[in-house]
Motif scaffolding. Sequence first.
Motif, PDB file in Angstrom:
ATOM      1  N   ASP A 178      99.987 -43.948  37.159  1.00  0.00           N
ATOM      2  CA  ASP A 178      99.337 -44.916  38.048  1.00  0.00           C
ATOM      3  C   ASP A 178      98.205 -44.273  38.847  1.00  0.00           C
ATOM      4  O   ASP A 178      97.138 -44.873  39.029  1.00  0.00           O
ATOM      5  N   GLU A 179      98.443 -43.052  39.330  1.00  0.00           N
ATOM      6  CA  GLU A 179      97.400 -42.347  40.091  1.00  0.00           C
ATOM      7  C   GLU A 179      96.193 -42.055  39.205  1.00  0.00           C
ATOM      8  O   GLU A 179      95.042 -42.254  39.624  1.00  0.00           O
ATOM      9  N   LEU A 180      96.467 -41.584  37.990  1.00  0.00           N
ATOM     10  CA  LEU A 180      95.379 -41.287  37.058  1.00  0.00           C
ATOM     11  C   LEU A 180      94.644 -42.555  36.661  1.00  0.00           C
ATOM     12  O   LEU A 180      93.415 -42.570  36.561  1.00  0.00           O
ATOM     13  N   SER A 181      95.402 -43.632  36.457  1.00  0.00           N
ATOM     14  CA  SER A 181      94.795 -44.911  36.100  1.00  0.00           C
ATOM     15  C   SER A 181      93.892 -45.417  37.216  1.00  0.00           C
ATOM     16  O   SER A 181      92.796 -45.931  36.959  1.00  0.00           O
ATOM     17  N   LEU A 182      94.348 -45.260  38.470  1.00  0.00           N
ATOM     18  CA  LEU A 182      93.535 -45.669  39.608  1.00  0.00           C
ATOM     19  C   LEU A 182      92.242 -44.864  39.675  1.00  0.00           C
ATOM     20  O   LEU A 182      91.154 -45.426  39.884  1.00  0.00           O
ATOM     21  N   ALA A 183      92.364 -43.544  39.469  1.00  0.00           N
ATOM     22  CA  ALA A 183      91.174 -42.681  39.503  1.00  0.00           C
ATOM     23  C   ALA A 183      90.202 -43.068  38.389  1.00  0.00           C
ATOM     24  O   ALA A 183      88.982 -43.159  38.606  1.00  0.00           O
ATOM     25  N   LYS A 184      90.740 -43.321  37.188  1.00  0.00           N
ATOM     26  CA  LYS A 184      89.889 -43.710  36.058  1.00  0.00           C
ATOM     27  C   LYS A 184      89.248 -45.073  36.313  1.00  0.00           C
ATOM     28  O   LYS A 184      88.084 -45.295  35.946  1.00  0.00           O
ATOM     29  N   SER A 185      89.993 -45.979  36.946  1.00  0.00           N
ATOM     30  CA  SER A 185      89.447 -47.306  37.252  1.00  0.00           C
ATOM     31  C   SER A 185      88.292 -47.197  38.235  1.00  0.00           C
ATOM     32  O   SER A 185      87.270 -47.888  38.104  1.00  0.00           O
ATOM     33  N   GLN A 186      88.447 -46.323  39.224  1.00  0.00           N
ATOM     34  CA  GLN A 186      87.365 -46.101  40.185  1.00  0.00           C
ATOM     35  C   GLN A 186      86.150 -45.497  39.506  1.00  0.00           C
ATOM     36  O   GLN A 186      85.010 -45.886  39.791  1.00  0.00           O
ATOM     37  N   MET A 187      86.393 -44.558  38.591  1.00  0.00           N
ATOM     38  CA  MET A 187      85.280 -43.976  37.826  1.00  0.00           C
ATOM     39  C   MET A 187      84.589 -45.045  36.986  1.00  0.00           C
ATOM     40  O   MET A 187      83.357 -45.078  36.889  1.00  0.00           O
ATOM     41  N   LEU A 188      85.406 -45.932  36.402  1.00  0.00           N
ATOM     42  CA  LEU A 188      84.831 -47.003  35.588  1.00  0.00           C
ATOM     43  C   LEU A 188      83.975 -47.931  36.429  1.00  0.00           C
ATOM     44  O   LEU A 188      82.902 -48.378  35.991  1.00  0.00           O
ATOM     45  N   GLU A 189      84.442 -48.236  37.653  1.00  0.00           N
ATOM     46  CA  GLU A 189      83.655 -49.091  38.545  1.00  0.00           C
ATOM     47  C   GLU A 189      82.309 -48.446  38.869  1.00  0.00           C
ATOM     48  O   GLU A 189      81.282 -49.118  38.909  1.00  0.00           O
ATOM     49  N   GLU A 190      82.342 -47.128  39.095  1.00  0.00           N
ATOM     50  CA  GLU A 190      81.099 -46.419  39.384  1.00  0.00           C
ATOM     51  C   GLU A 190      80.161 -46.462  38.181  1.00  0.00           C
ATOM     52  O   GLU A 190      78.949 -46.656  38.323  1.00  0.00           O
ATOM     53  N   ILE A 191      80.733 -46.281  36.996  1.00  0.00           N
ATOM     54  CA  ILE A 191      79.914 -46.343  35.775  1.00  0.00           C
ATOM     55  C   ILE A 191      79.335 -47.735  35.599  1.00  0.00           C
ATOM     56  O   ILE A 191      78.161 -47.900  35.241  1.00  0.00           O
ATOM     57  N   LYS A 192      80.161 -48.761  35.865  1.00  0.00           N
ATOM     58  CA  LYS A 192      79.675 -50.134  35.730  1.00  0.00           C
ATOM     59  C   LYS A 192      78.527 -50.399  36.698  1.00  0.00           C
ATOM     60  O   LYS A 192      77.552 -51.084  36.361  1.00  0.00           O
ATOM     61  N   LYS A 193      78.658 -49.884  37.932  1.00  0.00           N
ATOM     62  CA  LYS A 193      77.573 -50.029  38.899  1.00  0.00           C
ATOM     63  C   LYS A 193      76.321 -49.330  38.409  1.00  0.00           C
ATOM     64  O   LYS A 193      75.207 -49.844  38.522  1.00  0.00           O
TER      65      LYS A 193
END
Length: 352
Positions: A178-193
Amino acid sequence: MKKLIAIIIGSIFLFNFILVPAQSDTSSDFDKAKEEEQKLVLELLNLEVERLKTQKSLEDLAIEIENLTVAIQEKSKEIQMVDKDIEKEKEIIKTWFRFLYMDGTNAILSLLLMSQNSSELLHRLIYIDIVTNYFYNKLENLNKLVNYKREEENRLTSQRLQLIEKQKEQIELLKKIDELSLAKSQMLEEIKKKIANYQKIFAMADNLDKMFPSLDYLLSHLSQFPWDTLEYKDLSFSFFSVSASFTDVDVTKMIRSYSDKLKDVTVSFSRESFEIKEDDSYTLKGNFAIEDNKIKLLINSLNIGDIKIGGQLLQKILYGYDTTITIKIPVEGFKLKKVEAEKGYVKFTLEK
């Protein structure tokens, strides 16, 4: 000048959105960002699969632990029942020995001595041995059963403890996923931005030819507009000064009528400032100053879309444009002394 504006604005977008060295290729960086986005999406998908597997494993472990707990409880009940049977058998043996041997070894010896002959003595000995062995064997079997059940209980307890430990490991694993998934999701949001910013740059670049001709035309003809055709409002005279004003509605009409290229331009006045806007393309904001008996439009910000430009970059964009305007002086011998903007109008004060 139009080309200069386009180059400068393009540079602004690159610095504000991309945040990469100037020599980087925008399209190449965009493709890398898309690849990184796809990679992160696949990683998140893999983490989601792992999370679901871990959750399923936890559910199975919980069921198995519950079943083992029930089995251990059943074994404990069985052991208690066998213990009770052993106690009963012990009581039976005690009773039997009391009946058979009456009051101890002396009675047994008397019983044996009462034998009429050796054959009867042997039979009595054999009978006593058979009965005694029967009860002792029964007790021994019951004890073996207790030991077996206790071993089973210990085995189940040990197995349950192992499963509980494994359950803790799975819970910790799920937490890490879950922690890794959250970190990856945040990275994905940054990439999407980042990708959205790239796309915004490309979209803005595609619209440069539509956006900047109007801005360039406006700035190029700002000082040439027929300002002297504006009708003054609230004209008042005194011996030493003259005051007058005109509204932002009249200014907007004058600019729009000057050329079809400016048909979507709107001018508005507010307290101590002005705004010149063309739909959602660009917005100029600033205030007024007086320079050589002329009004100087001091532009302090330029907004293109949701990008605000100011400082040295804005000065580079405005370089070469004349932003002074000449208004009609209603009385000879008077000079501009003060310019004050209020909501909906701008007021001029002239003095000798």
